[in-house]
Design a protein around this motif. Structure first.
Motif, short mmCIF file in Angstrom:
data_model
loop_
_atom_site.label_atom_id
_atom_site.label_comp_id
_atom_site.label_asym_id
_atom_site.label_seq_id
_atom_site.Cartn_x
_atom_site.Cartn_y
_atom_site.Cartn_z
N ALA A 50 8.79 9.65 1.59
CA ALA A 50 9.38 8.90 2.91
C ALA A 50 7.22 8.83 2.98
O ALA A 50 6.46 9.33 2.72
CB ALA A 50 9.63 10.35 3.55
N GLY A 51 7.30 7.51 3.51
CA GLY A 51 5.88 6.90 4.41
C GLY A 51 5.13 6.68 3.13
O GLY A 51 3.97 6.38 3.67
N THR A 52 5.71 5.50 2.22
CA THR A 52 4.94 5.57 1.09
C THR A 52 5.61 3.96 0.34
O THR A 52 6.53 3.83 1.04
CB THR A 52 5.04 6.08 -0.26
OG1 THR A 52 6.05 6.06 -0.68
CG2 THR A 52 4.74 7.24 0.20
N ASP A 53 4.58 3.62 -0.07
CA ASP A 53 5.04 1.84 -0.17
C ASP A 53 5.17 1.86 -1.51
O ASP A 53 5.14 0.80 -2.36
CB ASP A 53 4.40 0.49 -0.36
CG ASP A 53 2.65 0.72 -0.34
OD1 ASP A 53 2.54 2.06 -1.14
OD2 ASP A 53 2.00 0.35 -0.16
N ARG A 54 5.82 2.57 -2.60
CA ARG A 54 6.10 3.38 -4.12
C ARG A 54 7.41 2.72 -3.80
O ARG A 54 8.69 2.56 -3.35
CB ARG A 54 6.55 4.46 -4.42
CG ARG A 54 4.74 5.02 -4.63
CD ARG A 54 4.75 7.26 -4.82
NE ARG A 54 3.64 7.69 -4.35
CZ ARG A 54 3.55 8.92 -4.40
NH1 ARG A 54 4.94 9.21 -5.09
NH2 ARG A 54 2.41 9.36 -4.60
#
Length: 319
Positions: A235-239
């Motif tokens: 969550a909260g990443t652009d992976r």
């Protein structure tokens, strides 16, 4: 002298005064009696019209003499029983009187269910449910058996005698009088009630109706085994989103395959998935634990909006 004569012309004797008051009393009494008689006649007219309306509706609804007597019993809980015909038309009034009669033991759940069906009192849009007779045909339900097994079924029909559902093979063997807890989702919430098996016929289960539906608490969710593809990322990443699959799903959390064992307990993840033809759903959850050597992650959903939780309910309860 003339003034005195003029004054004496307006002075009456006690007899004359008494006669005048007597006539006045008779006049007032006449109007009072007339008003009382008119009032009684009007009340009688209203009572006759109400009785005729009641008898007409009893015939139109196809109620038996015993069922009509039950309606008369319920009318005893109204402020004025003259309008008892409203019990045959107004579902809210019927619900209130029936609930009181159930609490006092003057009315049974079976009698109430039969009347609900005959009077056509089904679920109202957006309103809470009062009876299992209001569960719509085709609705998916979850049956929890007395031995702890949980199986899914679908409502096939509802009549005054029984709630008829499909009978999954996993629920066998079931016999008459076995106890079952039924849970189902409705637009107004999730409900549960405990009932008994009336009969088992082939792949059909007939359950006794209940007038004691309870809303399931928000903290209590039912989990459904479901193999559905999903995509996860921290969550909260652009992976890049990683493909995985659900193992089970509820409106409060889920178990998913842990791709490459790359996610660990305590981490927040974003889950995206699509149910049927609906648009992609996105939920945030925290991994509360892993199992099977880290190959399965158990997720608790966080900060769900009620509209999204309702959509999850529909997926869980879908047949």
């Amino acid at each position: 002298m003339r003034a005195q004569q003029f004054y004496e012309g307006f002075v009456s004797s006690p007899l004359e005064v008494g006669i005048a008051f007597g006539f006045l009393a008779l006049f007032i009494g006449f109007f009072i009696v007339t008003a009382v008689v008119r009032g009684r006649r009007e009340r009688q007219r209203i009572a006759d019209r109400s009785r005729q309306t009641f008898e007409r509706l009893i015939t139109e609804k196809g109620l038996s003499r015993d069922e009509a007597d039950v309606i008369r019993l319920l009318a005893g809980y109204m402020r004025t029983s003259e309008r008892k015909y409203m019990l045959l038309l107004n579902q809210g009034l019927f619900d209130a009187c029936a609930q009181t009669a159930l609490e006092t033991g003057e009315l049974s759940e079976d009698e109430t269910a039969v009347l609900r069906v005959k009077l056509g009192f089904r679920s109202r849009a957006g309103a809470a449910l009062d009876s299992s007779t209001q569960i719509p045909k085709g609705a998916p339900v979850i049956l929890q058996l007395s031995d702890g097994r949980v199986v899914q079924a679908q409502v096939r029909s509802v009549d005054g005698e029984s709630l008829c559902t499909s009978l999954p093979e996993q629920a066998m063997p079931l016999r008459a009088d076995d106890q079952v807890e039924v849970t189902f989702h409705h637009a107004s919430g999730v409900y549960a009630f405990t009932t008994e098996v009336r009969a088992v016929a082939g792949d059909e289960l007939r359950l006794r109706h209940s007038e004691h539906l309870q809303r399931v608490q928000r903290r209590r969710y039912y989990r459904r085994t479901i193999a559905m593809p999903a995509f996860v990322q921290h969550a909260g990443t652009d992976r890049t989103m990683i493909a995985t699959r659900f193992i089970d799903l509820s409106a409060g959390g889920a178990s998913l395959e842990n791709p490459g064992r790359r996610f660990a307990a305590g981490e927040d993840i974003s889950i995206s998935f699509q149910a049927d033809t609906s648009k992609m759903l996105h939920v945030i959850g925290r991994i509360v634990r892993t199992s099977r050597g880290g190959r399965v992650m158990h997720v608790d959903f966080r900060h769900l909006q009620e509209t999204l939780r309702d959509r999850l309910y529909r997926i869980v309860f879908r047949s």
